[in-house]
Design a protein around this motif. Sequence first.
Motif, PDB file in Angstrom:
ATOM      1  N   ARG A  13      76.050  32.915  55.027  1.00 51.60           N
ATOM      2  CA  ARG A  13      77.378  33.167  54.447  1.00 51.60           C
ATOM      3  C   ARG A  13      77.927  31.896  53.792  1.00 51.60           C
ATOM      4  O   ARG A  13      78.538  31.945  52.744  1.00 51.60           O
ATOM      5  N   TRP A  14      77.683  30.754  54.473  1.00 52.88           N
ATOM      6  CA  TRP A  14      78.146  29.466  53.939  1.00 52.88           C
ATOM      7  C   TRP A  14      77.057  28.411  54.145  1.00 52.88           C
ATOM      8  O   TRP A  14      76.395  28.403  55.181  1.00 52.88           O
ATOM      9  N   VAL A  24      80.976  23.460  49.878  1.00 48.98           N
ATOM     10  CA  VAL A  24      80.496  24.660  50.565  1.00 48.98           C
ATOM     11  C   VAL A  24      79.931  25.624  49.526  1.00 48.98           C
ATOM     12  O   VAL A  24      80.601  25.959  48.545  1.00 48.98           O
ATOM     13  N   GLU A  26      78.821  29.404  48.972  1.00 48.61           N
ATOM     14  CA  GLU A  26      78.981  30.711  49.612  1.00 48.61           C
ATOM     15  C   GLU A  26      77.845  31.641  49.235  1.00 48.61           C
ATOM     16  O   GLU A  26      77.408  31.665  48.085  1.00 48.61           O
ATOM     17  N   ASN A  27      77.371  32.394  50.231  1.00 52.56           N
ATOM     18  CA  ASN A  27      76.294  33.365  50.011  1.00 52.56           C
ATOM     19  C   ASN A  27      75.129  32.736  49.258  1.00 52.56           C
ATOM     20  O   ASN A  27      74.723  33.194  48.196  1.00 52.56           O
ATOM     21  N   HIS A  28      74.621  31.672  49.832  1.00 55.79           N
ATOM     22  CA  HIS A  28      73.468  30.968  49.267  1.00 55.79           C
ATOM     23  C   HIS A  28      72.317  30.977  50.261  1.00 55.79           C
ATOM     24  O   HIS A  28      72.500  31.318  51.439  1.00 55.79           O
ATOM     25  N   SER A  59      76.859  35.830  58.872  1.00 58.77           N
ATOM     26  CA  SER A  59      78.174  35.352  59.346  1.00 58.77           C
ATOM     27  C   SER A  59      78.118  33.891  59.777  1.00 58.77           C
ATOM     28  O   SER A  59      78.963  33.429  60.519  1.00 58.77           O
ATOM     29  N   VAL A  61      77.334  29.553  59.280  1.00 58.75           N
ATOM     30  CA  VAL A  61      77.284  28.324  58.501  1.00 58.75           C
ATOM     31  C   VAL A  61      75.885  27.740  58.670  1.00 58.75           C
ATOM     32  O   VAL A  61      75.382  27.651  59.795  1.00 58.75           O
ATOM     33  N   ASP A 387      88.083  28.423  56.453  1.00 60.11           N
ATOM     34  CA  ASP A 387      87.389  27.238  55.943  1.00 60.11           C
ATOM     35  C   ASP A 387      86.300  26.841  56.934  1.00 60.11           C
ATOM     36  O   ASP A 387      86.596  26.357  58.029  1.00 60.11           O
TER      37      ASP A 387
END
Length: 439
Positions: A13-14, A24, A26-28, A59, A61, A387
């Motif tokens: 997700r992050w 950050v 996202e979705n990488h 979901s 990091v 965040d």
Amino acid sequence: MSHMHYDTLISARWIITVEQDGEVLENHAIAIKDGRIAQILPSAQCASLQAAERIDLGSHVLMPGLINLHGHSAMTLLRGLADDKALMDWLNNHIWPAEGKHVRDDFVFDGASLAMAEMIRGGTTTINDMYFYHDAMARAGLASGMRTFVGCSILEFPTNYGSNAGEYISKGMEERKAFLGEELITFTLAPHAPYTVSDSTFRQVVELAEREDMLIHCHIHETADEVAGSVTEHQQRPLARLAKLGLLSPRLIAAHMVHLDSAEIEAAARHGISIAHNPASNMKLASGIAPVPALLAAGVNVGIGTDGAASNNKLDMLSETRLAALLAKVGTLDPTAVPAATAIRMATLNGAKALGIADKVGSVKVGKQADLIAIDLSALETAPAFDPVSHVVYAAGREQVSHVWVKGRALLAQRQLTTLDEAALKARGEDWRNRILAR
């Protein structure tokens, strides 16, 4: 690039890259090949990629592994043995006597293995250690798969391991030989502290470090008493004495550095030394609050360590990173001191710089080795997630670390250790507890 066959493809997700503070993605996803980060790309573009293993962390990091810049891993077997005591009382009357009775090869291997299991479960991928019986420490590192810096302790007085400084140095250098080809094992010279090491030994350490291209790891300016004692004995503060002896250089990792004046902060910056900040240990032993904001402002490289489990009592780099941010704020009465992104950099890339491995690890960058961790932010305790940088530092706990990779190899998968046997480690811990209590 789609023709390439990757070993592992992790989408999240992050992704906190630590390449720039607060960056950050996202979705990488991260594609890993031969232990390295081969590609970083939007998850939507992953369908065409070939990978032996695909891991979808919807979901989570994904971020660089945490680097514990100062520890005494084997002392995990003494966790909670002597709490709420002054440093010198704790050492002289409790820790050193217990070590004198028990410390040997198997104590170090078992204690370090237990520590590494705890650290891996908390998202730590690298430990910069300092202890004795270095062969045992290195073997524990190899067995766990962690990136391990084995600090060869050097002091003037005898312990179970050696009788004097010369013997500590020669034994450490001899034990180092067997591991010179191991990429994940690096030996360092660890003169214990200014109050336990003579001028001539420090000179010898500097000469050896230059000749063998080794790092130096030392406790420096930990307590006000240490500084006062140096003034009495040497007519100068420890850092000034070490500067004269040639110890201050980018090779040096100075643990603690709590009591510093502005000239000493400037000297640390000028000489390019790195500092391992140990907030919990400094609080527990009432050593004080290190001037981290002033050090960072002066351009000093500051990383984070846990110290040993006997004076913390957790090897929890996430909680240490949170403490580093909070202590800086209350210590300066400035709520903007050490923001979350800075704290994460201290726990990752700054530690890598201190250890001379920032070209290999410490951030998420194509070409670097895949020392990565995943933290699941779907927990009730981290809802809602505005965040991820803030959440990693201020809200998440180590129990939310789900996966850990070192050089692309999984050491923790879905909270399960893959290289170490949890039940066996607990049994060994209980066995040592009984032995230590029987003293």
